[in-house]
Design a protein around this motif. Structure first.
Motif, PDB file in Angstrom:
ATOM      1  N   GLY A  76      12.575  -0.724  13.325  1.00  0.00           N
ATOM      2  CA  GLY A  76      12.245   0.137  12.656  1.00  0.00           C
ATOM      3  C   GLY A  76      12.628   1.697  12.726  1.00  0.00           C
ATOM      4  N   ILE A  81      15.350   6.388  14.235  1.00  0.00           N
ATOM      5  CA  ILE A  81      15.161   7.924  14.120  1.00  0.00           C
ATOM      6  C   ILE A  81      15.177   8.500  14.829  1.00  0.00           C
ATOM      7  N   HIS A 108       8.066  12.569   8.452  1.00  0.00           N
ATOM      8  CA  HIS A 108       7.302  11.709   9.822  1.00  0.00           C
ATOM      9  C   HIS A 108       6.831  11.853  10.856  1.00  0.00           C
ATOM     10  N   THR A 160      14.647  14.203   4.141  1.00  0.00           N
ATOM     11  CA  THR A 160      13.868  12.412   3.620  1.00  0.00           C
ATOM     12  C   THR A 160      13.457  12.341   1.707  1.00  0.00           C
ATOM     13  N   ASN A 164       6.034  10.402   1.965  1.00  0.00           N
ATOM     14  CA  ASN A 164       4.978   8.341   2.570  1.00  0.00           C
ATOM     15  C   ASN A 164       4.150   9.245   1.899  1.00  0.00           C
ATOM     16  N   VAL A 191      12.553   5.208   4.395  1.00  0.00           N
ATOM     17  CA  VAL A 191      11.722   4.365   4.569  1.00  0.00           C
ATOM     18  C   VAL A 191      10.648   3.684   2.889  1.00  0.00           C
ATOM     19  N   GLN A 192      10.791   4.870   2.515  1.00  0.00           N
ATOM     20  CA  GLN A 192       9.855   4.818   1.066  1.00  0.00           C
ATOM     21  C   GLN A 192      10.752   4.675  -0.410  1.00  0.00           C
ATOM     22  N   HIS A 215       9.564  -3.803   6.960  1.00  0.00           N
ATOM     23  CA  HIS A 215       8.008  -4.206   6.622  1.00  0.00           C
ATOM     24  C   HIS A 215       7.690  -3.231   5.460  1.00  0.00           C
ATOM     25  N   LYS A 216       8.314  -2.311   5.034  1.00  0.00           N
ATOM     26  CA  LYS A 216       7.699  -1.562   4.342  1.00  0.00           C
ATOM     27  C   LYS A 216       8.272  -2.446   2.431  1.00  0.00           C
TER      28      LYS A 216
HETATM   29  N1  PLP Z   1      10.135   7.582   7.548  1.00  0.00           N
HETATM   30  C1  PLP Z   1       8.880   7.784   6.697  1.00  0.00           C
HETATM   31  C2  PLP Z   1       9.216   8.379   4.903  1.00  0.00           C
HETATM   32  C3  PLP Z   1       7.764   6.863   7.516  1.00  0.00           C
HETATM   33  O1  PLP Z   1       7.096   6.504   5.671  1.00  0.00           O
HETATM   34  C4  PLP Z   1       7.747   5.529   8.578  1.00  0.00           C
HETATM   35  C5  PLP Z   1       6.625   4.679   8.631  1.00  0.00           C
HETATM   36  O2  PLP Z   1       6.087   5.432   7.531  1.00  0.00           O
HETATM   37  C6  PLP Z   1       8.492   5.885   9.276  1.00  0.00           C
HETATM   38  C7  PLP Z   1       9.489   6.627   8.983  1.00  0.00           C
HETATM   39  C8  PLP Z   1       8.317   5.694  10.401  1.00  0.00           C
HETATM   40  O3  PLP Z   1       8.801   4.111  10.248  1.00  0.00           O
HETATM   41  P1  PLP Z   1       8.114   2.621  11.060  1.00  0.00           P
HETATM   42  O4  PLP Z   1       6.728   2.784  11.565  1.00  0.00           O
HETATM   43  O5  PLP Z   1       8.570   1.050  10.360  1.00  0.00           O
HETATM   44  O6  PLP Z   1       8.615   2.489  12.532  1.00  0.00           O
END
Ligand code: PLP
Length: 389
Positions: A76, A81, A108, A160, A164, A191-192, A215-216
């Motif tokens: 994930g 990161i 994040h 980003t 999120n 991710v988003q 999972h997102k």
């Molecule tokens: N980056 C962003 C913008 C996110 O929204 C998230 C999760 O909410 C992550 C990174 C981390 O993702 P994960 O919890 O799937 O490792």
């Protein structure tokens, strides 16, 4: 379509999403692709085959060339990161080189929390601010970066793409400009993105790396992927059996990887951004009218916002109470995270955007399904308005 999950309304898609139908249809068949993809027997080959298929699919969907980018699977975005930034920090440390990392205050926690470790390797970490609309000053950032590079520091930037919490979108064109002017390494936290903006699968081959979490968008949990440009820096953190070209050792999660393909195929087939835009705009307009001066929608004045997120601040209200009210009404929303005493902590993102401590403890984030339809909104609005009364 995703109107009701276990008789509740689920509006927390930025936290995680339910499994895609294609994934839930696949699972009862019992073909869990259990073979070790590194094994030479048939079960191993079956697992390897779906991994290869998924890789080709991802390159083609996100319009990146296999000749330009590596693709590796991981657990994930948090893992990737950490790998990308700390791996490079460690590698430069070994070469006795110094780096300057540029993160935003609204990145994040997976990014922000790397700070101490990066500094422990002797590097500098800078955080840039955003304004109340979630925008940052590009020229200031470029000039700060240039001053670090003039001292011989290697530059890294986390960007980003879609926030999120606020749903604010930073266009890729902006970071390409920063890269062109500073030659910095750019990691895009994507991710988003999936199912939340127009053209979510159009990535640019000008940037160094992109990270996604399955999972997102309806895949299984514990699986994600990153594209890493072939000529850019990369030092693995997780070492062992040399799987995935040594980028991330450990037996691959073939079932998880296949679930990425299934969920993304479904997204491509069903996501209609125009439809989501209309539904979300109606929710937003009606909520704004309803709460009037009792609260505000974060970043409302920003034209670059995603299609599924409404981030509300309800002046003078306590997030704990709001959270309980939504829960009792059978609606799952995000109201921030609680500390050990059960009190909701201040929201770091809102604080960085200039909201007061109290306001930052009065937020509700509604993040809708990519497949929300206009005809569902009256029902949702009716319930939400009652709670906010
Ligand atoms: N980056 C962003 C913008 C996110 O929204 C998230 C999760 O909410 C992550 C990174 C981390 O993702 P994960 O919890 O799937 O490792």
């Amino acid at each position: 379509m995703e109107k009701s999950i276990s008789n509740r309304f689920y509006f927390d898609y930025n936290a995680t999403s339910p499994l895609a139908k294609k994934v839930t249809n696949f699972l009862p068949n019992g073909d869990f692709l259990f073979g070790n993809p590194s094994s030479l027997h048939t079960q191993g080959k079956n697992a390897k085959k779906v991994i290869n298929e998924t890789s080709h699919f991802l390159y083609s969907l996100f319009q990146l060339k296999e000749s330009d980018y590596y693709l590796y699977f991981h657990s994930g975005a948090t893992e990737s990161i950490n790998t990308i930034f700390k791996g490079n920090a460690f590698s430069l440390f070994k070469q006795k080189k110094k780096a300057a990392f540029f993160f935003s205050q609204v990145d994040h926690a997976a990014v922000v929390q790397c700070k101490d470790d990066l500094e422990a390797f002797g590097h500098d970490v800078y955080f840039f601010n955003v304004d109340k609309n979630g925008n940052f000053n590009c020229e200031d950032l470029i000039s700060q970066m240039k001053s670090c590079s003039s001292k011989g520091e290697q530059l890294f930037l986390n960007y980003t793409y879609v926030n999120n919490e606020s749903g604010i979108v930073w266009p890729l064109s902006e970071v390409i400009k920063i890269k062109n002017e500073t030659s910095c390494y750019v990691h895009v936290d994507a991710v988003q993105v999936v199912g939340k903006i127009y053209n979510w699968h159009q990535l640019s081959s000008d940037l160094d790396s992109y990270t996604f979490s399955g999972h997102k968008f309806g895949s299984l949990k514990g699986i994600g992927f990153s594209f890493i440009k072939k000529n850019s820096l990369f030092e693995p953190l997780i070492k062992g059996g040399n799987q995935q070209n040594g980028m991330r050792s450990g037996t691959q999660n073939a079932l998880g990887i296949y679930s990425l393909k299934l969920a993304l195929e479904e997204m491509v087939a069903l996501f209609n951004p125009d439809e989501l835009k209309i539904a979300k705009e109606k929710m937003e307009m009606e909520l704004m009218k309803h709460i009037h001066d009792r609260g505000e929608i974060v970043g409302l004045k920003n034209n670059n916002r995603n299609l599924n997120t409404i981030f509300l601040v309800m002046f003078g209200q306590k997030a704990e109470i709001l959270s309980a009210k939504f829960d009792l009404q059978g609606i799952d929303v995000s109201t921030g995270s609680a500390c050990s005493s059960g009190v909701i902590k201040e929201n770091r993102i809102l604080m960085s955007m200039g909201y007061s401590f109290d306001d930052s403890r009065s937020s509700i984030r509604l993040s809708f399904s990519p497949f929300m339809k206009l005809e569902e909104t009256d029902l949702y609005l009716d319930k939400i308005k009652k709670i906010l009364n």
